[in-house]
Design a protein around this motif. Structure first.
Motif, PDB file in Angstrom:
ATOM      1  N   LYS A 224      50.793  52.922  39.285  1.00 17.13           N
ATOM      2  CA  LYS A 224      51.298  54.011  38.453  1.00 17.13           C
ATOM      3  C   LYS A 224      52.787  54.227  38.677  1.00 17.13           C
ATOM      4  CE  LYS A 224      50.279  58.829  37.237  1.00 17.13           C
ATOM      5  NZ  LYS A 224      49.404  60.010  37.542  1.00 17.13           N
ATOM      6  N   ALA A 225      53.236  54.033  39.933  1.00 19.33           N
ATOM      7  CA  ALA A 225      54.645  54.247  40.267  1.00 19.33           C
ATOM      8  C   ALA A 225      55.541  53.254  39.539  1.00 19.33           C
ATOM      9  CB  ALA A 225      54.847  54.137  41.772  1.00 19.33           C
ATOM     10  N   LEU A 226      55.084  51.997  39.423  1.00 14.46           N
ATOM     11  CA  LEU A 226      55.885  50.968  38.755  1.00 14.46           C
ATOM     12  C   LEU A 226      55.532  50.814  37.285  1.00 14.46           C
ATOM     13  CD1 LEU A 226      55.721  48.142  41.487  1.00 14.46           C
ATOM     14  CD2 LEU A 226      57.526  49.854  41.150  1.00 14.46           C
ATOM     15  N   ASN A 227      54.365  51.353  36.899  1.00 13.51           N
ATOM     16  CA  ASN A 227      53.825  51.152  35.560  1.00 13.51           C
ATOM     17  C   ASN A 227      53.700  49.665  35.249  1.00 13.51           C
ATOM     18  OD1 ASN A 227      52.732  51.992  33.116  1.00 13.51           O
ATOM     19  ND2 ASN A 227      54.733  52.003  32.076  1.00 13.51           N
ATOM     20  N   GLU A 228      53.218  48.918  36.263  1.00 10.19           N
ATOM     21  CA  GLU A 228      53.028  47.482  36.130  1.00 10.19           C
ATOM     22  C   GLU A 228      51.713  47.089  36.789  1.00 10.19           C
ATOM     23  OE1 GLU A 228      57.401  45.468  35.959  1.00 10.19           O
ATOM     24  OE2 GLU A 228      56.824  46.277  37.911  1.00 10.19           O
ATOM     25  N   ILE A 229      51.255  45.874  36.473  1.00 12.41           N
ATOM     26  CA  ILE A 229      49.965  45.406  36.955  1.00 12.41           C
ATOM     27  C   ILE A 229      50.158  44.141  37.781  1.00 12.41           C
ATOM     28  CG2 ILE A 229      47.703  44.499  36.300  1.00 12.41           C
ATOM     29  CD1 ILE A 229      47.878  46.223  33.790  1.00 12.41           C
ATOM     30  N   PHE A 230      49.685  44.200  39.035  1.00 11.73           N
ATOM     31  CA  PHE A 230      49.606  43.008  39.873  1.00 11.73           C
ATOM     32  C   PHE A 230      48.230  42.386  39.654  1.00 11.73           C
ATOM     33  CE2 PHE A 230      52.540  45.884  41.957  1.00 11.73           C
ATOM     34  CZ  PHE A 230      53.564  45.062  42.406  1.00 11.73           C
ATOM     35  N   TYR A 231      48.165  41.060  39.581  1.00 12.48           N
ATOM     36  CA  TYR A 231      46.856  40.417  39.441  1.00 12.48           C
ATOM     37  C   TYR A 231      46.945  38.965  39.890  1.00 12.48           C
ATOM     38  CZ  TYR A 231      48.548  38.316  35.026  1.00 12.48           C
ATOM     39  OH  TYR A 231      49.261  37.609  34.073  1.00 12.48           O
ATOM     40  N   ILE A 253      49.809  35.293  42.656  1.00 13.68           N
ATOM     41  CA  ILE A 253      49.835  36.696  42.259  1.00 13.68           C
ATOM     42  C   ILE A 253      51.000  36.907  41.308  1.00 13.68           C
ATOM     43  CG2 ILE A 253      50.222  39.065  43.042  1.00 13.68           C
ATOM     44  CD1 ILE A 253      48.732  38.394  45.587  1.00 13.68           C
ATOM     45  N   GLY A 254      50.689  37.479  40.154  1.00 14.74           N
ATOM     46  CA  GLY A 254      51.705  37.754  39.150  1.00 14.74           C
ATOM     47  C   GLY A 254      51.883  39.245  38.930  1.00 14.74           C
ATOM     48  N   LEU A 255      52.973  39.602  38.276  1.00 15.96           N
ATOM     49  CA  LEU A 255      53.286  40.994  37.961  1.00 15.96           C
ATOM     50  C   LEU A 255      53.590  41.096  36.478  1.00 15.96           C
ATOM     51  CD1 LEU A 255      53.860  43.891  38.934  1.00 15.96           C
ATOM     52  CD2 LEU A 255      56.219  43.172  39.388  1.00 15.96           C
ATOM     53  N   ALA A 256      52.809  41.905  35.789  1.00 15.13           N
ATOM     54  CA  ALA A 256      52.972  42.063  34.338  1.00 15.13           C
ATOM     55  C   ALA A 256      53.419  43.478  34.027  1.00 15.13           C
ATOM     56  CB  ALA A 256      51.656  41.764  33.624  1.00 15.13           C
ATOM     57  N   SER A 261      56.491  41.760  29.835  1.00 13.62           N
ATOM     58  CA  SER A 261      57.155  40.899  30.811  1.00 13.62           C
ATOM     59  C   SER A 261      56.149  40.359  31.824  1.00 13.62           C
ATOM     60  CB  SER A 261      58.255  41.673  31.542  1.00 13.62           C
ATOM     61  OG  SER A 261      57.688  42.739  32.293  1.00 13.62           O
ATOM     62  N   PHE A 262      56.477  39.222  32.440  1.00  9.73           N
ATOM     63  CA  PHE A 262      55.627  38.621  33.459  1.00  9.73           C
ATOM     64  C   PHE A 262      56.474  37.797  34.414  1.00  9.73           C
ATOM     65  CE2 PHE A 262      53.550  34.862  35.145  1.00  9.73           C
ATOM     66  CZ  PHE A 262      52.507  35.434  35.856  1.00  9.73           C
ATOM     67  N   GLU A 263      56.097  37.820  35.708  1.00  8.47           N
ATOM     68  CA  GLU A 263      56.718  36.925  36.682  1.00  8.47           C
ATOM     69  C   GLU A 263      55.734  36.670  37.805  1.00  8.47           C
ATOM     70  OE1 GLU A 263      59.902  38.586  39.075  1.00  8.47           O
ATOM     71  OE2 GLU A 263      59.398  40.594  38.342  1.00  8.47           O
ATOM     72  N   TYR A 264      55.828  35.454  38.388  1.00  9.01           N
ATOM     73  CA  TYR A 264      55.059  35.158  39.590  1.00  9.01           C
ATOM     74  C   TYR A 264      55.696  35.873  40.770  1.00  9.01           C
ATOM     75  CZ  TYR A 264      52.334  31.431  37.362  1.00  9.01           C
ATOM     76  OH  TYR A 264      51.470  30.726  36.568  1.00  9.01           O
ATOM     77  N   ILE A 265      54.887  36.588  41.541  1.00  2.00           N
ATOM     78  CA  ILE A 265      55.371  37.303  42.718  1.00  2.00           C
ATOM     79  C   ILE A 265      55.125  36.483  43.981  1.00  2.00           C
ATOM     80  CG2 ILE A 265      55.046  39.352  44.152  1.00  2.00           C
ATOM     81  CD1 ILE A 265      56.577  39.918  41.660  1.00  2.00           C
ATOM     82  N   LEU A 266      53.939  35.963  44.121  1.00  2.00           N
ATOM     83  CA  LEU A 266      53.579  35.100  45.244  1.00  2.00           C
ATOM     84  C   LEU A 266      52.965  33.827  44.684  1.00  2.00           C
ATOM     85  CD1 LEU A 266      51.994  37.725  47.681  1.00  2.00           C
ATOM     86  CD2 LEU A 266      54.122  36.460  48.049  1.00  2.00           C
ATOM     87  N   LYS A 267      53.606  32.687  44.977  1.00  2.00           N
ATOM     88  CA  LYS A 267      53.141  31.430  44.405  1.00  2.00           C
ATOM     89  C   LYS A 267      53.442  30.290  45.356  1.00  2.00           C
ATOM     90  CE  LYS A 267      53.630  28.427  40.345  1.00  2.00           C
ATOM     91  NZ  LYS A 267      54.254  28.279  39.010  1.00  2.00           N
ATOM     92  N   ASP A 268      52.414  29.497  45.659  1.00  2.00           N
ATOM     93  CA  ASP A 268      52.548  28.281  46.467  1.00  2.00           C
ATOM     94  C   ASP A 268      51.424  27.366  46.004  1.00  2.00           C
ATOM     95  OD1 ASP A 268      52.166  26.310  48.497  1.00  2.00           O
ATOM     96  OD2 ASP A 268      53.235  27.562  49.921  1.00  2.00           O
ATOM     97  N   LEU A 269      51.768  26.164  45.590  1.00  2.00           N
ATOM     98  CA  LEU A 269      50.757  25.287  45.007  1.00  2.00           C
ATOM     99  C   LEU A 269      49.654  24.915  45.987  1.00  2.00           C
ATOM    100  CD1 LEU A 269      52.889  22.873  42.782  1.00  2.00           C
ATOM    101  CD2 LEU A 269      51.648  24.948  42.123  1.00  2.00           C
ATOM    102  N   SER A 270      49.915  25.057  47.290  1.00  2.00           N
ATOM    103  CA  SER A 270      48.911  24.696  48.293  1.00  2.00           C
ATOM    104  C   SER A 270      48.254  25.911  48.945  1.00  2.00           C
ATOM    105  CB  SER A 270      49.558  23.827  49.382  1.00  2.00           C
ATOM    106  OG  SER A 270      50.054  22.622  48.825  1.00  2.00           O
TER     107      SER A 270
END
Length: 642
Positions: A224-231, A253-256, A261-270
């Protein structure tokens, strides 16, 4: 489909021996065909012994199909050959044993590795065993209900979205999504459901507030504070899955944002990341991962952020929270961390736990929320909020019997703060002379019959903390060799008040309370003065003797001999009588004020027998020199043996 177990298992074991030549059983196992893998491994055993890794695979396969007895036997085979079995699989072995009600065997194996485990793990286990046993008849009074919009597939990981809507994950079939072969269900997606006045979930539809994908989207958290969704979502590029060099597709983990808007927040292929939770108060993003340096399967971590943008490396929550099993689904409410774990000392499968946040990344012992919320199945994804009428309400997921699908979402209402009742107390032990903390002080919790319940020791700053299952009456005993002793009984009302404040105790040091006089060890006191020719305890003398009472109460093991002397003025017989009366007056005062009578071995007056200077009979002396001979000594007769 069990996202929190099947998926976690997939990413924990996948690729361990990716480069080795695989048997048919191995290929079936890594393809999640567990029943067929078991058949092939058993065939292989007829001609060729299984390797340790294959025996582990066999054990895991038995575990995944619910054959816990055979799983335990296979794990034990590996452990007997290789006691360096990973903590993750050691936990699986103990958990399999616990599900076959073979607790004595499980405890015996646990004892073989206790010295190699972080002490927090054994402390957590002992505490929760006692807690659950003390509540054997049942847990708290939860009002549970299976929500209306559960499907025949997996529905899990609810998240508050607004006052009248929740988000959740589901594997229900969709035309534009393929089936995910390990689960036999559709690739996961995020749905939104409408809440009615009773908290039931209705009219669920696929959530359109995040970018579309043909692959996994799940475990949302709305800030609610960011008005964004982590998933959580599959790693993709240009609409296709992306794999690492070993052919693994991990989860990110992405942030929408609400503006598309969308961006990867935590990403590692392994590395796969799961279950995001954003704490607006600290701006920490909590998540789950199975990094190599973790404690077992998956662990809970956090990163510091600036309004959701990552500003630090991951921080593991440590062995108080993370166990040799899998920890998932962090959620913070009212300064408590809720999460789920399949650690061996639970009720079975995933259980929901609660730990109080103590500050500076310190946590209290996680406590099992008990029967009702937890079951012998998997219980996870717990969320909670104020109910508006003094109670609380929320949701969680479970695959317990009686549901509509493989995982169902359940709502709950409860009048009290969730969690079986415990007693936690903190404080500091200090030296009253120096004001400094005393280390290695034993803080013992006893029942009313004197039986030990718990014992902890103060740290280098004199601070201590203990937590035990709730009791209406306890006795606290705080002690250290050559220091005083604190002992007190507390009833329920006093305990409740005590929990709200620290219990700070001063323990005097024995060596600081004695002195050497006339080649004797005596209590260190100011001079005890009597009026000339009298033996009545004066107010001034009483103040001095009160310090002696304090010393005897703090050190009840002290044994005293009271010795009183006079000067040479007056008749020798009179002086002998006065000194004896004074010695008896001192003894009587000490006992009347609460000093243990057994602490005073004798009280004797010596009159003018031991003059300290030349002021003997017939010798003229100043009053101040005569006064030196009027004295009382409280001699510690057993000092060397204390």
């Amino acid at each position: 489909m069990k996202f929190r177990t099947t998926f976690l298992f997939l990413f924990v074991v996948f690729g361990i021996f990716a480069q080795d030549k695989k048997s048919k059983g191995d290929l079936l196992f890594y393809g999640y065909a567990y029943k067929d893998a078991i058949k092939e491994y058993k065939k292989q055993q007829i001609n060729t012994p299984l390797t340790n890794q294959q025996t582990l695979n066999l054990a895991d396969a038995y575990y995944m199909i619910g054959n816990y007895s055979s799983a335990a036997d296979a794990y034990v085979q590996v452990y007997k050959k290789d006691t360096t079995m990973s903590d993750y699989h050691f936990n699986k072995m103990l958990e399999a044993m616990s599900r076959t009600s073979d607790k004595e065997k499980m405890q015996a194996f646990l004892d073989t590795k206790k010295d190699l485990m972080p002490h927090e793990w054994t402390e957590n286990a002992d505490f929760n065993y006692e807690l659950l046993e003390s509540n054997e008849g049942g847990g708290m009074d939860y009002h549970l209900f299976n929500v209306s919009n559960n499907s025949a597939q997996s529905d899990f990981s609810p998240a508050f979205y607004s006052d009248d809507r929740i988000l959740f994950s589901s594997g229900r079939p969709q035309k534009d999504k393929q089936d995910y072969s390990p689960s036999g269900e559709s690739y996961l997606d995020i749905f939104v459901g409408k809440l009615n006045g009773n908290g039931d979930v209705q009219n669920s539809i696929r959530f359109a507030g995040i970018p579309a994908s043909s692959f996994h989207k799940s475990t949302p958290y709305y800030s609610k504070a960011l008005n964004e969704i982590f998933y959580v979502l599959s790693n993709t590029a240009n609409g296709d899955l992306v794999y690492d060099q070993n052919g693994k597709n991990a989860l990110a983990i992405g942030l929408a944002g609400q503006n598309g808007s969308f961006e990867y927040i935590l990403k590692d292929l392994s590395t796969s990341f799961y279950y995001p939770f954003y704490d607006a108060k600290t701006q920490r993003l909590y998540f789950v991962a199975n990094f190599d340096e973790g404690y077992g399967g998956t662990d809970i971590y956090y990163v510091n952020t600036n309004n959701g943008q990552i500003m630090s490396s991951p921080v593991n929550l440590g062995p108080r929270i993370n166990s040799p099993g899998n920890e998932i689904a962090p959620y913070i409410f009212n300064n408590s961390l809720y999460f789920s774990s399949d650690v061996f000392y639970g009720l079975g499968g995933m259980d929901i736990y609660k730990s109080n946040i103590m500050g500076d990344d310190n946590f209290s012992i996680p406590i099992n929320l008990g029967r009702g919320i937890n079951s012998t199945a998997d219980d996870f994804g717990f969320i909670i909020k104020d109910g508006g009428n003094g109670g609380f309400e929320g949701y969680f997921s479970s695959n317990r019997q009686g549901g509509k699908g493989k995982d169902d979402i359940y709502g709950f209402r409860i009048s009290d703060d969730p969690g079986l009742k415990t007693l936690a107390l903190t404080g500091t032990v200090t030296d009253p002379t120096t004001g400094e903390g005393i280390d290695k002080v034993a803080v013992s919790v006893l029942d009313t019959e004197g039986n030990p319940i718990k014992e902890v020791y103060s740290n280098e700053d004199g601070q201590y903390r203990f937590e035990i299952p709730w009791r209406d009456h306890i006795v606290l005993e705080i002690h250290k060799e050559r220091y005083g002793t604190f002992k007190k009984k507390y009833d329920e009302k006093e305990i409740t008040a005590l929990e709200k404040n620290q219990l700070n105790i001063e323990l005097p040091f024995l060596d600081a309370m004695v002195a050497q006089k006339e080649d004797k060890t005596v209590l260190k006191l100011k001079k005890i003065r009597f009026d000339r020719g009298k033996s009545t305890i004066t107010p001034e003398a009483a103040m001095v003797l009160d310090m002696a009472v304090y010393a005897l109460k703090e050190f009840p093991q002290i044994r005293l001999a009271i010795e009183t002397y006079t000067d040479s003025r007056g008749a020798s017989s009179t002086n002998l009588k006065i000194s004896q009366n004074r010695a008896d007056a001192i003894k009587n005062y000490l006992i009347e004020k609460g000093a243990p009578a057994k602490s005073i071995l004798s009280s004797k007056g010596y009159g003018e027998e031991k003059i300290l200077n030349n002021c003997t009979n017939g010798v003229y002396c100043l009053d101040m020199l005569h006064e030196q001979n009027n004295r009382s000594l409280l001699v510690v007769t057993n000092y060397d043996s204390l």
